[in-house]
Design an enzyme around this catalytic site. Sequence first.
Site, PDB file in Angstrom:
ATOM      1  N   SER A  98       0.827  -1.210   0.000  1.00  0.00           N
ATOM      2  CA  SER A  98       0.000   0.000   0.000  1.00  0.00           C
ATOM      3  C   SER A  98       0.862   1.261   0.000  1.00  0.00           C
ATOM      4  O   SER A  98       1.991   1.260   0.481  1.00  0.00           O
ATOM      5  CB  SER A  98      -0.905   0.038   1.236  1.00  0.00           C
TER       6      SER A  98
HETATM    7  N1  SAH Z   1      -0.895  -4.710   4.099  1.00  0.00           N
HETATM    8  C1  SAH Z   1      -0.234  -4.984   2.849  1.00  0.00           C
HETATM    9  C2  SAH Z   1      -1.102  -4.627   1.672  1.00  0.00           C
HETATM   10  C3  SAH Z   1      -1.218  -5.796   0.790  1.00  0.00           C
HETATM   11  S1  SAH Z   1      -2.385  -5.705  -0.528  1.00  0.00           S
HETATM   12  C4  SAH Z   1       1.132  -4.329   2.789  1.00  0.00           C
HETATM   13  O1  SAH Z   1       1.453  -3.491   3.644  1.00  0.00           O
HETATM   14  O2  SAH Z   1       1.924  -4.687   1.920  1.00  0.00           O
HETATM   15  C5  SAH Z   1      -3.673  -6.747   0.089  1.00  0.00           C
HETATM   16  C6  SAH Z   1      -3.330  -8.194   0.371  1.00  0.00           C
HETATM   17  O3  SAH Z   1      -4.556  -8.850   0.735  1.00  0.00           O
HETATM   18  C7  SAH Z   1      -2.774  -9.001  -0.811  1.00  0.00           C
HETATM   19  O4  SAH Z   1      -1.534  -9.539  -0.473  1.00  0.00           O
HETATM   20  C8  SAH Z   1      -3.821 -10.103  -1.037  1.00  0.00           C
HETATM   21  O5  SAH Z   1      -3.253 -11.350  -1.431  1.00  0.00           O
HETATM   22  C9  SAH Z   1      -4.474 -10.198   0.333  1.00  0.00           C
HETATM   23  N2  SAH Z   1      -5.812 -10.802   0.343  1.00  0.00           N
HETATM   24  C10 SAH Z   1      -6.805 -10.657  -0.569  1.00  0.00           C
HETATM   25  N3  SAH Z   1      -7.896 -11.385  -0.192  1.00  0.00           N
HETATM   26  C11 SAH Z   1      -7.567 -11.981   1.001  1.00  0.00           C
HETATM   27  C12 SAH Z   1      -8.266 -12.863   1.889  1.00  0.00           C
HETATM   28  N4  SAH Z   1      -9.514 -13.290   1.633  1.00  0.00           N
HETATM   29  N5  SAH Z   1      -7.627 -13.279   3.006  1.00  0.00           N
HETATM   30  C13 SAH Z   1      -6.358 -12.859   3.302  1.00  0.00           C
HETATM   31  N6  SAH Z   1      -5.645 -12.042   2.472  1.00  0.00           N
HETATM   32  C14 SAH Z   1      -6.247 -11.609   1.341  1.00  0.00           C
END
Ligand code: SAH
Length: 217
Positions: free
Chosen positions: A66
Site C-alpha cells: 500500500s
Molecule cells: N498490508 C499490505 C497490503 C497488501 S495488498 C502491505 O502493507 O503490503 C492486500 C493483500 O490482501 C494481498 O496480499 C492479497 O493477497 C491479500 N488478500 C486478498 N484477499 C484476502 C483474503 N480473503 N484473506 C487474506 N488475504 C487476502
Amino acid sequence: MPNETLRHKGLRNKLVKELAAKGITDSKVLEAMNNVPRHLFMNQSLDPVIAYMDTAMDIGRMQTISRPFTVAFQTQLLDIGKKESVLEVGTGSGYQTAVLSYMKANVYTIERQQELFLSAKSLLHTLGYKAKCFFADGYQGLSAFAPFDRILVTCGAPQIPDALIQQLKVGGTMVIPIGEKQQTMYKIIKKSENSFEKLNFGDCKFVPMVEEKEIHF
Ligand code: SAH
C-alpha cells in the site's frame, strides 16, 4: 539491521515529513513509519528513492504494498494502544504488519497467497517483529484468537465480513475499505454484540479481498 544506511534513514525522514504535511497527525504512527525500513519490504534492486516515494508498488502475485499515506491513514484511524490485539487481513509485503508491531500491538496477520505469506513471515521474523502470521482466508478471521481490540482490512471487501464483525470486541474498532472496483474507507465501531456505528472516510482504491473458493495454487 540488514542493508540499512544513513541514506535510507534520510529518505524515510523526508517521507514522514511529507505524510505529516498531508494531514497525518498521530505522532506514534509517524514515529513507527520513521523507523520501519520500507525498502526491505520491496524488491531489493529498486532504487531506495522509489521505496520512499508516497506511492503503492507491485510486490508480485498481482498484489501491491500500500501507498505510505494509506498505511499511515488506516493506522491512524485504528487508534491502537500498546498490547492491544490487532487482526490484519492482507499481510502482503508485511510492511503494515511491521508498522503495527513497532507500535507494540499484538498483531495477528492473515494472507491467502502462500508465496507472500512465506516471504513476509520470514522477513518480519528476521527483522525482529513479533507478529503472528497465518496462511488463511481473511473472510473467516481467526476465531481461535478472537475477540480482537482492532481489525484492519488492507484489501477491498464487497461488504463487512460477518466473521470479522463477530470477532471484534464490543467497544473495538475495525478499519475497512468497502466496495468492488472502487472502495470507501470506513471506521466501524462495535457498540454492542448486535450494533455498530459506521463512519465514512472517503474514496480509496485497494486490490480486492478474494474469497477462499477462488484460490488457485
Ligand atoms: N498490508 C499490505 C497490503 C497488501 S495488498 C502491505 O502493507 O503490503 C492486500 C493483500 O490482501 C494481498 O496480499 C492479497 O493477497 C491479500 N488478500 C486478498 N484477499 C484476502 C483474503 N480473503 N484473506 C487474506 N488475504 C487476502
